[in-house]
Design a protein around this motif. Structure first.
Motif, PDB file in Angstrom:
ATOM      1  N   ALA A 182       0.833  -1.211   0.000  1.00  0.00           N
ATOM      2  CA  ALA A 182       0.000   0.000   0.000  1.00  0.00           C
ATOM      3  C   ALA A 182       0.864   1.256   0.000  1.00  0.00           C
ATOM      4  N   LEU A 183       2.008   1.191   0.665  1.00  0.00           N
ATOM      5  CA  LEU A 183       2.892   2.349   0.710  1.00  0.00           C
ATOM      6  C   LEU A 183       3.427   2.675  -0.678  1.00  0.00           C
ATOM      7  N   THR A 184       3.950   1.680  -1.373  1.00  0.00           N
ATOM      8  CA  THR A 184       4.481   1.953  -2.709  1.00  0.00           C
ATOM      9  C   THR A 184       3.361   2.262  -3.704  1.00  0.00           C
ATOM     10  N   ASP A 185       2.169   1.722  -3.468  1.00  0.00           N
ATOM     11  CA  ASP A 185       1.029   2.086  -4.317  1.00  0.00           C
ATOM     12  C   ASP A 185       0.668   3.561  -4.148  1.00  0.00           C
ATOM     13  N   ASP A 186       0.686   4.038  -2.900  1.00  0.00           N
ATOM     14  CA  ASP A 186       0.371   5.456  -2.666  1.00  0.00           C
ATOM     15  C   ASP A 186       1.463   6.359  -3.224  1.00  0.00           C
ATOM     16  N   ALA A 188       3.134   5.642  -5.826  1.00  0.00           N
ATOM     17  CA  ALA A 188       2.876   5.629  -7.269  1.00  0.00           C
ATOM     18  C   ALA A 188       1.790   6.636  -7.648  1.00  0.00           C
ATOM     19  N   LYS A 189       0.794   6.817  -6.783  1.00  0.00           N
ATOM     20  CA  LYS A 189      -0.240   7.816  -7.058  1.00  0.00           C
ATOM     21  C   LYS A 189       0.374   9.219  -7.111  1.00  0.00           C
ATOM     22  N   LEU A 190       1.291   9.492  -6.198  1.00  0.00           N
ATOM     23  CA  LEU A 190       1.965  10.793  -6.209  1.00  0.00           C
ATOM     24  C   LEU A 190       2.837  10.944  -7.448  1.00  0.00           C
ATOM     25  N   ARG A 191       3.506   9.876  -7.835  1.00  0.00           N
ATOM     26  CA  ARG A 191       4.355   9.928  -9.022  1.00  0.00           C
ATOM     27  C   ARG A 191       3.514  10.100 -10.293  1.00  0.00           C
ATOM     28  N   ALA A 192       2.328   9.494 -10.309  1.00  0.00           N
ATOM     29  CA  ALA A 192       1.445   9.681 -11.460  1.00  0.00           C
ATOM     30  C   ALA A 192       1.044  11.142 -11.600  1.00  0.00           C
ATOM     31  N   LEU A 238      13.252   5.045  -4.076  1.00  0.00           N
ATOM     32  CA  LEU A 238      12.234   4.133  -4.572  1.00  0.00           C
ATOM     33  C   LEU A 238      11.925   4.414  -6.049  1.00  0.00           C
ATOM     34  N   PHE A 239      11.917   5.677  -6.417  1.00  0.00           N
ATOM     35  CA  PHE A 239      11.728   6.093  -7.803  1.00  0.00           C
ATOM     36  C   PHE A 239      12.828   5.477  -8.683  1.00  0.00           C
ATOM     37  N   ALA A 240      14.072   5.552  -8.211  1.00  0.00           N
ATOM     38  CA  ALA A 240      15.194   5.015  -8.982  1.00  0.00           C
ATOM     39  C   ALA A 240      15.127   3.495  -9.089  1.00  0.00           C
ATOM     40  N   PHE A 241      14.700   2.830  -8.023  1.00  0.00           N
ATOM     41  CA  PHE A 241      14.598   1.376  -8.063  1.00  0.00           C
ATOM     42  C   PHE A 241      13.508   0.920  -9.030  1.00  0.00           C
ATOM     43  N   ASP A 242      12.490   1.735  -9.246  1.00  0.00           N
ATOM     44  CA  ASP A 242      11.479   1.406 -10.243  1.00  0.00           C
ATOM     45  C   ASP A 242      12.134   1.313 -11.625  1.00  0.00           C
ATOM     46  N   ALA A 243      12.934   2.311 -11.958  1.00  0.00           N
ATOM     47  CA  ALA A 243      13.650   2.290 -13.239  1.00  0.00           C
ATOM     48  C   ALA A 243      14.592   1.096 -13.321  1.00  0.00           C
TER      49      ALA A 243
END
Length: 388
Positions: A182-186, A188-192, A238-243
């Motif tokens: 849920a934390l990384t999902d939230d 992701a909402k901010l990143r969207a 976390l943003f960098a680890f997504d890439a």
């Protein structure tokens, strides 16, 4: 210094910058990425930049933008200068970058300048050093992924991403955060929302809630360094680890099995397709002056896939990295003082994930060469079975 015609400025925006923005700079949009692959939009963008260089020469090309000074770089030596002379006089925290990152990491190093940036940069470099625990965590989670893939006969993006994020949460926030999807999902909402930069209002209440939850995980993790400082930096990690996860899945598609394959994956399909810098003073380029506040644009796919300069442009060539490239415009993790501070950690974790997957699973044949200019990682799906 040449100034692009209004028609060519429109071509650069329509064929290079807008498609890149549409795919999602901060959080990839699956539907747009799929369409970009089908339409081979990155190939069209590379050809457009190449035509600009053929038409106007190798010097920075000024774009006609009312009220702003924009310069598109077209020569590898200029890319090297821009990155080597960051953050002064070429700041990483451009107007567009601050507007986007303000949605989820307003105090991150990429959105900072001056003394604050220096302090945060030093902290990032210390906190993001790889260690043995990172490797052990990746092995734990990838072993579980291998079991799942072997039982279903398929490894796809969704199953890989779930395992990847469990590992990332453990590495960054501690073992107790493993199941906190849920934390990384939230986040992701901010990143969207950040994809829209200053065109969308910020969700401050959600951002503060995410920061509080991050702080709780960090305080619980006995190994954490200076939790108050980390809270402002962790969203960037976390943003960098997504890439990094995207690069790892793409490396699998071309038959990669180590950290060199990760670097080559990011050369072939840059996870940061546009590098921006903003001048803090007037700067001289090839006899011409560009004013303070000029935004410099480096379209990395052009430099990474320039067949006129690179004989390996459209093939999988990890040996370029293994043997040590000397091309100044191959910048999978940016370059100069602004190089990604988590580069070694990302390569360690992603390389280990590839090594474990390749050692335990048999995959089908890799993508055929020449490799496509756009690769939709969301759609990757590999038939697999246990090795041996």
């Amino acid at each position: 210094m040449a100034v692009a015609s209004r028609a060519d400025t429109a071509r650069v925006f329509a064929r290079v910058l807008l498609p890149t923005l549409a795919k999602g700079v901060i959080l990839r949009r699956p539907g747009v990425v799929a369409a970009a692959e089908k339409l081979r939009l990155d190939g069209s963008a590379v050809r457009t930049v190449r035509r600009m260089r053929e038409r106007y020469g190798p010097e920075p090309l000024r774009l006609r933008v009312t009220g702003r000074s924009f310069a598109l770089l077209l020569d590898p030596a200029d890319v090297q200068r821009l990155l080597d002379q960051s953050p002064e006089p070429f700041a990483l925290a451009t107007k567009e970058k601050r507007a986007a990152l303000g949605h989820f990491q307003p105090h991150g190093v990429l959105a900072s300048r001056g003394a604050a940036r220096e302090r945060r940069r030093e902290f990032n470099e210390q906190a993001l050093r790889p260690d043995r625990r990172c490797v052990d965590v990746v092995r734990d989670e990838v072993d579980l992924l291998v079991r799942h893939a072997a039982s279903t006969g398929v490894l796809d993006w969704d199953s890989f991403a779930q395992a990847w994020w469990r590992a990332v949460r453990r590495i960054v926030l501690g073992d107790a955060a493993r199941q906190d999807q849920a934390l990384t999902d939230d986040l992701a909402k901010l990143r969207a929302a950040a994809n829209w930069a200053y065109l969308r209002p910020r969700r401050e209440a959600l951002r503060r809630d995410v920061e509080r939850r991050l702080a709780r995980h960090l305080e619980r993790n006995a190994d954490a360094l200076a939790p108050p400082e980390m809270v402002g930096q962790v969203p960037h990690w976390l943003f960098a680890f997504d890439a990094a996860g995207i690069a790892t899945m793409r490396a699998l598609a071309v038959g990669g099995s180590d950290r060199w394959a990760v670097l080559e994956s990011v050369r072939l399909w840059p996870t940061t397709p546009v590098i921006l810098r903003e001048s803090t003073i007037a700067t001289r380029w090839h006899g011409s002056w560009l004013p303070e506040g000029t935004t410099f644009v480096v379209f990395t796919p052009y430099f990474h896939r320039d067949a006129t300069r690179l004989p390996f442009a459209d093939r999988f060539a990890p040996e370029v990295w293994r043997e040590g490239t000397t091309d100044p415009a191959l910048v999978p993790f940016s370059g100069g003082p602004g190089v990604c501070p988590g580069r070694d950690l990302v390569l360690e974790t992603a390389g280990e994930a590839l090594a474990v997957l390749r050692s335990q699973l048999e995959f089908g044949p890799p993508l055929r060469e020449p490799l496509p200019p756009t690769l939709n990682h969301f759609g990757l799906r590999f038939p697999v079975h246990r090795s041996g």
